[in-house]
Design an enzyme around this catalytic site. Structure first.
Site, PDB file in Angstrom:
ATOM      1  N   SER A   1       0.834  -1.221   0.000  1.00 49.04           N
ATOM      2  CA  SER A   1       0.000   0.000   0.000  1.00 49.04           C
ATOM      3  C   SER A   1       0.859   1.259   0.000  1.00 49.04           C
ATOM      4  CB  SER A   1      -0.963   0.004   1.188  1.00 49.04           C
ATOM      5  OG  SER A   1      -0.291  -0.272   2.392  1.00 49.04           O
TER       6      SER A   1
ATOM      7  N   HIS B   1      -1.846  -8.933   1.841  1.00 48.05           N
ATOM      8  CA  HIS B   1      -1.534  -7.663   2.528  1.00 48.05           C
ATOM      9  C   HIS B   1      -2.664  -7.396   3.540  1.00 48.05           C
ATOM     10  CE1 HIS B   1       0.237  -3.863   3.287  1.00 48.05           C
ATOM     11  NE2 HIS B   1      -0.189  -3.162   2.247  1.00 48.05           N
TER      12      HIS B   1
ATOM     13  N   HIS C   1       6.025 -12.881   7.100  1.00 57.06           N
ATOM     14  CA  HIS C   1       6.209 -11.474   6.703  1.00 57.06           C
ATOM     15  C   HIS C   1       7.366 -11.379   5.720  1.00 57.06           C
ATOM     16  CE1 HIS C   1       6.675  -7.105   6.964  1.00 57.06           C
ATOM     17  NE2 HIS C   1       5.422  -7.125   7.371  1.00 57.06           N
TER      18      HIS C   1
ATOM     19  N   ARG D   1       3.548  -4.992  16.609  1.00 52.88           N
ATOM     20  CA  ARG D   1       2.145  -4.550  16.534  1.00 52.88           C
ATOM     21  C   ARG D   1       1.223  -5.669  17.043  1.00 52.88           C
ATOM     22  NH1 ARG D   1       2.075  -3.047  10.285  1.00 52.88           N
ATOM     23  NH2 ARG D   1       2.981  -5.137  10.304  1.00 52.88           N
TER      24      ARG D   1
ATOM     25  N   ASP E   1      -1.885  -8.696  11.557  1.00 57.19           N
ATOM     26  CA  ASP E   1      -3.244  -9.117  11.217  1.00 57.19           C
ATOM     27  C   ASP E   1      -3.720 -10.324  12.014  1.00 57.19           C
ATOM     28  OD1 ASP E   1      -3.532  -7.125   9.261  1.00 57.19           O
ATOM     29  OD2 ASP E   1      -2.328  -8.310   7.884  1.00 57.19           O
TER      30      ASP E   1
END
Ligand code: NMX
Ligand code: MLT
Length: 435
Positions: free
Chosen positions: A242, A272, A318, A327, A373
Site C-alpha cells: 500500500s 496484505h 512477513h 504490533r 493481522d
C-alpha cells in the site's frame, strides 16, 4: 500554538539541504549487489526507496521516526482519561519527527473535524453501491472520487511552481485523512445497517468520531482500541504494497486522493491488509470444524490441513520481519488488559503457540511468527464489530496517515517520477550468459 503546516514550512528548507548533503556525500556509493533472483522474487530486500516516517528492522519491528511502539505509547499525547496514544500525535510525529504538545494535537483534531464532510456526490456514490460490493472496493471508489476537489490537481492546472507543490498536497492530505471516518462510517452503515450517521463532533478526537460513526462510541474501551489501532497500523516503512503503491502513483503527480485510492486497492489483497479479514474467517472455520476448546493436537492438525490444501496460514509470516511483530504484541497487551477471558483471544494464543512450530516444520516460510493481522480481528469482534469484511477498511483509514505524510515530503523534496528498469527473461539469459 504553531500549526502543523507552519512547522513543516520551517522544516522543509533544512531537509532539502540535508538531502542535498546526503546525496553529495553518499550518492555515488553502491548499496549492495542486485541479484537476478531479486528481480524474480518480488524485489525482496532490494534497497530502492526513500521513506522517512518509519523504518522496519527485521528483528525489532517498526520504529516511527526512530521511536518504537512502546516509546510512542508513552510519549504521544492521550485523550483526557485515556491511556492509548492519539493518532493525531502520530501524524505530527511522522511529518515532523517531533512529539507534539497536547494543544497541537487538539488543534489537529479540530482541523480534521472541520474538514470531515463529504461532497454529496461521493455520498451518493456510496449509497448506490450494492451491499454485496466489498467494503474495500467502496472505500477505494470514494477516495478516488475525492480527487474532484483536489487542491493539488487544481493548482497544477493553474500552473503552480514545483517549489510550492507541497502546500496543496498538504491540504489534500489533511482533507483525505479528515474525510475517512465519514467514508468508513457510511460504508459500514450502508452495508450492515445501523441507521443514520451521526455528525462529527468538533470537540472530540479523530478516533472517538470514527468509533461514533461506526456506532461504538458508547464503549470507551473500543474508542481506546481505535486510538491504538490507527496509531500502530499507520506506517510500515515504504516497501509494503500500500505504501509503495501510493508513493509510485504520487510520483506521477497524481494527487493524494488518486495515489491513496491506489494504495487501498493494494491493501485489499489477501497477502496484505485483507489478511485481517482472512484471519478471523480462518479461526471461525477452524472452530466450526474442530469445535471450541479444541485440543492442541486438533489445532495443529487443522493448521497442517490448511497448508496441505495449498493455502497460507493468514496472519503469519512477513516479507521483512523475522520475529513476532511488535504490533501483534501491542494488541496482545491490549487484550490482556481488556479481554483476558475472551474465548477467541484464548484461541489466538493457542494458535500462536502452535503455528510457528508447524511453519518451521513445513520448512518454507522464512518467518513463522505472527504479523499485525493475526490479532486485530479478535479485538474488534470482542466489542461487537463482527463484520470481518469490514476490517481492512479500518487498516486503510490508518494507512492513510503514513502514505499521506510521505506524499507531502515527496512533493516538498521534489521526488522524481518512479521508473525502475525491467528486463525480459530472454534479456537476463543474454546478459548473464558468460558471467
Ligand atoms: N502460511 C503458509 N505458507 C507461507 C506463509 C504462511 N503464513 N508465509 C510464507 N509462506 C510460504 C510462501 O507462500 C512461500 O511459498 P512458495 O515458495 O510456495 O511460494 C514460501 O513460504 C516463502 O515465502 P516467504 O519468503 O517466507 O514470504 P514472502 O516474503 O514471499 O511473503 C507474506 C510474505 C506475508 C505474503 C507471507 O508470509 C504470507 O502469505 N503470509 C500469510 C498472509 C498474511 O498474513 N499477510 C499479511 C502480511 C501483513 N500485512 O498486513 O500486510
Ligand atoms: C504492512 O503493515 O504494510 C505489512 O506488515 C506488510 C509489509 O510491511 O510488507
Amino acid at each position: 500554538a504553531q500549526t502543523l503546516k507552519e512547522r513543516l514550512a520551517e522544516l522543509i528548507p533544512a531537509e532539502i539541504e540535508n538531502v542535498k548533503a546526503t546525496r553529495a556525500e553518499h550518492g555515488k556509493k553502491s548499496f549492495g549487489p542486485v541479484l537476478v533472483d531479486q528481480l524474480y522474487g518480488g524485489m525482496r530486500g532490494l534497497p530502492a526507496l526513500i521513506w522517512d516516517g518509519s523504518v522496519l528492522d527485521a528483528d525489532e519491528g517498526i520504529r516511527f521516526r526512530g521511536k518504537s511502539i512502546p516509546e510512542i505509547q508513552q510519549a504521544l499525547p492521550k485523550a483526557p482519561g485515556g491511556s492509548e496514544p492519539l493518532p493525531e500525535g502520530l501524524f505530527w510525529l511522522l511529518l515532523t519527527g517531533e512529539i507534539p504538545t497536547q494543544e497541537q494535537v487538539t488543534a489537529l483534531s479540530k482541523d480534521w473535524a472541520a474538514r470531515s464532510s463529504l461532497p454529496s456526490f461521493v455520498e451518493e456514490i456510496l449509497d448506490r453501491c450494492p451491499p454485496t460490493l466489498h467494503p474495500m472496493s467502496q472505500f477505494s471508489l470514494a477516495v478516488t472520487a475525492l480527487n474532484h476537489d483536489s487542491a493539488f490537481a487544481k493548482a497544477y492546472q493553474q500552473g503552480i511552481s514545483k517549489k510550492e507543490y507541497w502546500q496543496p498536497t498538504f491540504e489534500d492530505a489533511m482533507d483525505l485523512i479528515a474525510k475517512l471516518p465519514n467514508i468508513a462510517g457510511r460504508i459500514y452503515r450502508n452495508v450492515y445497517g445501523g441507521g443514520k450517521l451521526p455528525a462529527i463532533d468538533a470537540d472530540k478526537d479523530y478516533s472517538y468520531n470514527l468509533a461514533n460513526l461506526l456506532g461504538f462510541a458508547d464503549k470507551p474501551d473500543f474508542v481506546e482500541l481505535m486510538r491504538l489501532y490507527i496509531t500502530i497500523h499507520s506506517d510500515h516503512e515504504g516497501g509494503n504494497v500500500s505504501a509503495h503503491t501510493g508513493k509510485l502513483v504520487g510520483s506521477a503527480l497524481s494527487d493524494p486522493f488518486l495515489a491513496f485510492g491506489a494504495s487501498l486497492n493494494g491493501l485489499a489483497g489477501p497477502l496484505h491488509g485483507l489478511a485481517n479479514q482472512e484471519v478471523l474467517i480462518w479461526l471461525r472455520k477452524m472452530q466450526s470444524k474442530i469445535g471450541e476448546n479444541a485440543s492442541d493436537d486438533a489445532v495443529r492438525e487443522y493448521v497442517w490441513s490448511t497448508l496441505k490444501a495449498g493455502q497460507v496460514v493468514p496472519g503469519y509470516g512477513h516479507a521483512v520481519l523475522r520475529k513476532t511483530d511488535p504490533r501483534y504484541m501491542a494488541q496482545r497487551e491490549f487484550a490482556l488488559k481488556h479481554l483476558p477471558e475472551n474465548p477467541l483471544f484464548k484461541l489466538v494464543n493457542q494458535v500462536y503457540n502452535i503455528v510457528p512450530g508447524v511453519l518451521l516444520e513445513a520448512g518454507k516460510a522464512k518467518n513463522p511468527w505472527p504479523n499485525v493481522d493475526a490479532h486485530s480481528g479478535v479485538l474488534l469482534t470482542h466489542y461487537g464489530l463482527n463484520q470481518m469484511n469490514f476490517y481492512t477498511v479500518l487498516f486503510g483509514v490508518s494507512r492513510a496517515f503514513g502514505v499521506a505524510s510521505q506524499l507531502i515530503w515527496d512533493r516538498a523534496l521534489g521526488a522524481p517520477l518512479e521508473r525502475p528498469k525491467s528486463y525480459s527473461t530472454e534479456a537476463i539469459k543474454k546478459i548473464f550468459k558468460d558471467k
